[in-house]
Design an enzyme around this catalytic site. Structure first.
Site, PDB file in Angstrom:
ATOM      1  N   THR A  73       0.808  -1.222   0.000  1.00  0.00           N
ATOM      2  CA  THR A  73       0.000   0.000   0.000  1.00  0.00           C
ATOM      3  C   THR A  73       0.844   1.276   0.000  1.00  0.00           C
ATOM      4  OG1 THR A  73      -1.766  -1.131   1.171  1.00  0.00           O
ATOM      5  CG2 THR A  73      -1.771   1.258   1.324  1.00  0.00           C
ATOM      6  N   SER A  78      -6.916   0.460  -2.509  1.00  0.00           N
ATOM      7  CA  SER A  78      -7.670  -0.578  -3.220  1.00  0.00           C
ATOM      8  C   SER A  78      -7.122  -0.755  -4.634  1.00  0.00           C
ATOM      9  CB  SER A  78      -9.151  -0.197  -3.278  1.00  0.00           C
ATOM     10  OG  SER A  78      -9.730  -0.323  -1.997  1.00  0.00           O
ATOM     11  N   ASP A  80      -3.676 -13.953  -1.233  1.00  0.00           N
ATOM     12  CA  ASP A  80      -4.574 -15.116  -1.262  1.00  0.00           C
ATOM     13  C   ASP A  80      -4.307 -16.033  -0.068  1.00  0.00           C
ATOM     14  OD1 ASP A  80      -5.973 -14.430  -3.503  1.00  0.00           O
ATOM     15  OD2 ASP A  80      -4.810 -15.679  -4.888  1.00  0.00           O
ATOM     16  N   GLU A 137      -6.014  -5.697   4.264  1.00  0.00           N
ATOM     17  CA  GLU A 137      -5.785  -6.816   3.337  1.00  0.00           C
ATOM     18  C   GLU A 137      -6.863  -6.888   2.257  1.00  0.00           C
ATOM     19  OE1 GLU A 137      -3.174  -9.583   6.286  1.00  0.00           O
ATOM     20  OE2 GLU A 137      -4.238 -10.526   4.655  1.00  0.00           O
ATOM     21  N   GLY A 138      -7.230  -5.710   1.755  1.00  0.00           N
ATOM     22  CA  GLY A 138      -8.276  -5.610   0.742  1.00  0.00           C
ATOM     23  C   GLY A 138      -9.609  -5.373   1.410  1.00  0.00           C
TER      24      GLY A 138
END
Lengths: 260, 387
Positions: free
Chosen positions: B125, B131, B239, B363-364
């Site tokens: 970030t 985002s 992920d 984390e999103g």
């Protein structure tokens, strides 16, 4: 360095009740734990191992179920465990217990420090540690809160009522440990995995070459004649809430009693 | 519920539970109020082998997977979401090395990470790239045997406290996301600085801050994978890490439920414990149901990840989305059930509510998670995979 930690499995005293008719402990539904002071003894050994290296052997006397307590000790970082398990050991008082433990320790041999908890929360005698040292003819110091190895001797802090003493003691030695030594140990994942697989040595009367007259009930100089719960000492009240609230409530109650 | 854990999985759970109970809970209020980084607790966790769960035995770890890591994280989060964030962020920083590092990089860093002697952080970030992670501007210019980094990363968990950092920077500005690469940085590298520590609403036992690179020169051996792989590495890492946020939510929500039930059973109003009122008991029932559903989902996703599937973005996003949403709801309701008590800092639920909010953001964001899920759905249906 070789450390030996003596530990005892005891009933968790919270919630322990005595059968008023038979005068014995009601064991049903009561969890067995490692005597909390013995955990501090193990913590002391773990601290020494971390700083000076060496191996920790945990030693206990009791029925087969004590194996569980010894495995727990391994999960905390002990290296080896020995259980003195023989029907003939049953009913031992502190005299017989210290004899039995001493015989086992003679068989282990070559130790540097023996650690005991200051006392057990069931018997509350605080005798086994000192008796054991006497039988092994080694020096001992009780109520230890800090240990340091110095020029092959131990420099220890012993708690007194009004302060503490710094004592130097030659090795091999026995120390009884109090909770000020540090927080009780926690298990590690590797410790737990090792504990599951560990082989607990089981030693009987023959293994430790014990004199059958000196062990168990036969070797005990004292006998428990009666156990009873003391009658309650009048009315008691528990105060709850914050410290301030409790203090205020206590003050109000005292003022009322004094008629003010 | 019974999840048929193996004996070893149960051990991991127990070890983490005891740390949460005996080391974290007694200190969490102080850590939160004074915004203290939990060094001592991390040391205890390291001694209990909690940092090496997912690291292969060859590199000094225990050789377990994502699922076992999640079992531990759930218990730590049950104790404190701030400590859990610090712990989870350290695996976030370690995954790129584990997944994409070469033999030498793994040998250099993983044993220290496994022993918990060095903690890690992950830097993606930036001020203008949240985002929209593809908008990053930090550059890493190839200069012979070195790369020279310039730019800044923002809101990085463990900034300044971690020893090892995985950083995503552009090696080729013209190529956009295909020009991004991943690098390993070490605290103390020349030209690598830390900015101010952020003041947060919750998870105050964790440290969040910025990373600043001013002509920061690092040897070229610090490149992870190949040039241009930066985004693949970042996305794959996320992920792996996202179910961790889901389980962090489950642990936190469970703690909120435990406090709520305990309180509702003993608090009396109108002459009876408030749990006997449907208004309260139905809230508790919903909380418990949602927690169990989120736990089951996250466990299933983690077990799936441990079978090494090619693509599991959709499921990782689902676990993160659902676990964090139910944590927010459960903690809000916990404060409501405890009422005035819940709003006071004497009780732990107001902290839990403040802590929960970040789970829907970091984390999103949960909006991005929904995008990921929907994109995969679109693709799956487009391919005619669904009959």
């Amino acid at each position: 360095m070789k450390y030996i930690v003596c530990l005892k499995q005891v009933p968790e005293t919270e919630g322990v009740k005595i059968n008023p008719e038979t005068g014995t402990l009601i064991r049903e539904g009561v969890k067995s734990i490692i005597n909390p002071y013995d955990l501090y003894a193990l913590e002391a050994a773990l601290q020494m191992k971390k700083q000076y290296g060496g191996e920790i052997i945990v030693l206990s006397m009791g029925p087969p179920q004590v194996e569980e307590a010894l495995r727990e000790a391994i999960s905390y970082g002990a290296d080896e465990a020995i259980l003195l398990c023989d029907r003939a050991f049953a009913g031992a008082d502190t005299l017989a217990t210290s004899y039995t433990l001493a015989q086992a320790i003679k068989k282990i041999g070559n130790f540097d420090v023996i650690f005991c908890g200051k006392q057990a929360i069931d018997g509350e005698t605080a005798q086994v540690g000192p008796e054991l040292a006497q039988r092994l003819d080694i020096p001992y110091i009780t109520y230890i809160r800090k240990i340091e190895l110095k020029n092959n001797t131990l420099l220890v802090e012993r708690l007194l009522d009004d302060g503490y003493q710094v004592v130097q003691i030659n090795l091999p030695a026995l120390l009884t440990v109090i909770k000020e030594i540090g927080e009780p140990p926690l298990p590690s994942i590797r410790g737990k995995m090792r504990a599951k697989k560990a082989k607990i040595l089981l030693w009987t009367t023959q293994d430790i070459k014990a004199d059958s007259e000196k062990i168990g009930l036969k070797g005990s100089a004292t006998q428990v004649v009666k156990i009873f719960s003391p009658p309650s000492r009048g009315e008691r009240q528990m105060l709850t809430g914050s410290l301030e609230q409790q203090a205020r409530e206590l003050k109000d109650k005292l003022m009322t009693i004094m008629g003010k | 519920m019974i999840y048929s854990l193996t004996e070893e999985q149960e051990m991991i759970q127990e070890v983490a539970r005891r740390i949460a109970k005996e080391k974290i809970i007694p200190k969490r209020k102080e850590l939160d109020e004074n915004e203290i980084f939990p060094r001592e607790i991390l040391k205890e966790m390291a001694e209990a082998d909690l940092f090496g769960i997912f690291i292969p035995e060859t590199y000094g770890g225990l050789g377990f997977g994502t699922f076992e890591t999640c079992l531990a994280l759930e218990q730590i989060a049950w104790g404190c979401a701030g400590v859990a964030t610090t712990y989870a962020a350290s695996s976030l920083g370690a995954y790129p090395i584990l997944l994409f590092g070469n033999q030498e990089q793994k040998q250099t860093y993983l044993p220290f990470i496994a022993r918990g002697e060095k903690i890690t952080a992950f830097g993606l970030t930036e001020a203008n790239a949240g985002s929209d992670a593809s908008a990053i501007q930090t550059t890493a210019i190839n200069d012979g045997d070195y790369y020279v980094l310039n730019g800044a990363k923002q809101w990085i968990t463990n900034a300044g406290e971690a020893d090892i950092y995985t950083i995503i920077a552009l090696t080729d500005k013209k190529k956009g996301v295909r020009g991004a690469s991943a690098f390993i940085l070490e605290k103390g590298d020349e030209g690598f600085f830390f900015g101010k520590k952020e003041k947060k609403m919750g998870i105050r036992a964790s440290v969040t801050g910025s990373l600043i690179f001013e002509d920061c020169r690092i040897p070229k051996e610090r490149l992870l994978g190949k040039e241009g792989m930066g985004f693949i590495i970042a996305l794959r890492t996320l992920d792996y890490a996202r179910p961790g946020v889901g389980i962090l939510g489950v642990g936190l929500a469970q703690a909120a439920l435990d406090e709520s039930v305990k309180f509702a059973k003993q608090r009396k109003q109108f002459g009876q414990p408030i749990i006997s009122f449907q208004a309260i008991s139905h809230m508790l029932a919903d909380m418990a149901t949602e927690i169990e559903a989120a736990r089951a989902l996250t466990y299933a996703v983690c077990k799936y990840i441990d079978t090494n599937p090619k693509d599991f973005s959709k499921y990782a996003a689902m676990a993160k989305l659902f676990g964090s949403d139910i944590a927010m709801k459960a903690t809000l309701n916990a404060v409501q059930i405890l009422g005035g008590h819940g709003y006071m800092r004497d009780y732990p639920v107001e902290k839990m509510m403040r802590d929960a909010k970040i789970l829907q953001i970091y984390e999103g964001t949960n909006q991005i998670q929904r995008n990921i899920i929907a994109q995969v759905l679109n693709k799956e249906y487009g391919k005619g995979q669904i009959k």
